[in-house]
Write an enzyme that holds these catalytic residues in place. Structure first.
Site, PDB file in Angstrom:
ATOM      1  CB  CYS A  90      -0.986  -0.031   1.162  1.00 54.57           C
ATOM      2  SG  CYS A  90      -2.348   1.160   0.975  1.00 54.57           S
ATOM      3  CG  HIS A 186      -3.766  -3.693   2.795  1.00 63.03           C
ATOM      4  ND1 HIS A 186      -2.816  -3.201   3.662  1.00 63.03           N
ATOM      5  CD2 HIS A 186      -4.350  -2.610   2.217  1.00 63.03           C
ATOM      6  CE1 HIS A 186      -2.822  -1.874   3.614  1.00 63.03           C
ATOM      7  NE2 HIS A 186      -3.741  -1.495   2.738  1.00 63.03           N
ATOM      8  CD  GLU A 188      -1.465  -5.979   5.316  1.00 62.04           C
ATOM      9  OE1 GLU A 188      -2.086  -4.936   5.628  1.00 62.04           O
ATOM     10  OE2 GLU A 188      -1.087  -6.218   4.151  1.00 62.04           O
TER      11      GLU A 188
END
Length: 211
Positions: A90, A186, A188
């Site tokens: 990001c 994202h 994660e």
């Protein structure tokens, strides 16, 4: 194997869990002497980059932290100089782009496709054949994002390898010769139940570059 996360402990909990999930040791730090002991660098998500760093005035950027920007640029340059792997997520992707001479679109008109008020926005993307991301997910992927900005002019020696077909927003990059990767979404925290893909594949590929 130690992976540096260039951010503040209070803002990087998801990234610590992400790095730990694959058996690597996360090290949250912005200090050069600590970063220098790490094998790879993760530039995490966060607020917007100070527009002056890409030669513009503020035209919609928010949640700016200039001191943090400088520290993240310094961390990136340290790893670039030593040709050590870097993964930008990001804001981290945007830090890489700006550091290499690129620019940022400060408030894209299609932001509603890329951010959601109470969580991540999920949307389709197209992936460049033959790229590192194509090897992980194939020609297309449903990804999650939470951003209102995007890459404008792409930085030197960076190649776009994933984009949103609805507006052309660049969703992932790779350096032509250095082990430097970036995704606008994202991995994660992506939900496999919504995307049908695992974000750990991105981290696993990144870790494979450390050896």
């Amino acid at each position: 194997m130690k992976i540096a996360i260039a951010g503040k402990p209070s803002e990087t909990t998801n990234y610590v869990k992400y790095v730990s999930s694959i058996g690597a040791t996360p090290v949250v730090s912005l200090a050069k002497d600590v970063l220098d002991t790490c094998d790879g660098l993760v530039l995490p998500g966060g607020g917007d980059i100070t527009p002056a760093f890409f030669g513009e005035k503020n035209h919609g950027s928010r949640h700016i932290d200039t001191e943090l920007d400088i520290q993240q640029f310094d961390a990136l340059h340290l790893f670039l100089q030593n040709r050590r792997p870097v993964l930008g997520i990001c804001k981290g992707l945007q830090v890489i782009n700006v550091a290499l001479g690129g620019t940022i679109l400060q408030d894209i008109p299609t932001a509603a496709r890329h951010q959601y008020e109470n969580g991540d926005q999920y949307h389709h993307t197209v992936i460049l054949e033959g790229s590192w991301l194509y090897k992980l997910y194939g020609a297309c992927a449903m990804v999650n994002s939470a951003h209102h900005q995007a890459i404008g002019k792409i930085g030197k020696h960076l190649l776009p390898i994933q984009h949103c077909p609805e507006d052309g927003c660049i969703e992932a990059i790779v350096h032509e010769s250095l082990p430097v990767l970036g995704v606008q979404w994202h991995p994660e925290r992506i939900a496999p139940s919504r995307s049908m893909l695992s974000g750990r594949k991105v981290l696993a590929y990144f870790v494979s570059l450390l050896s």
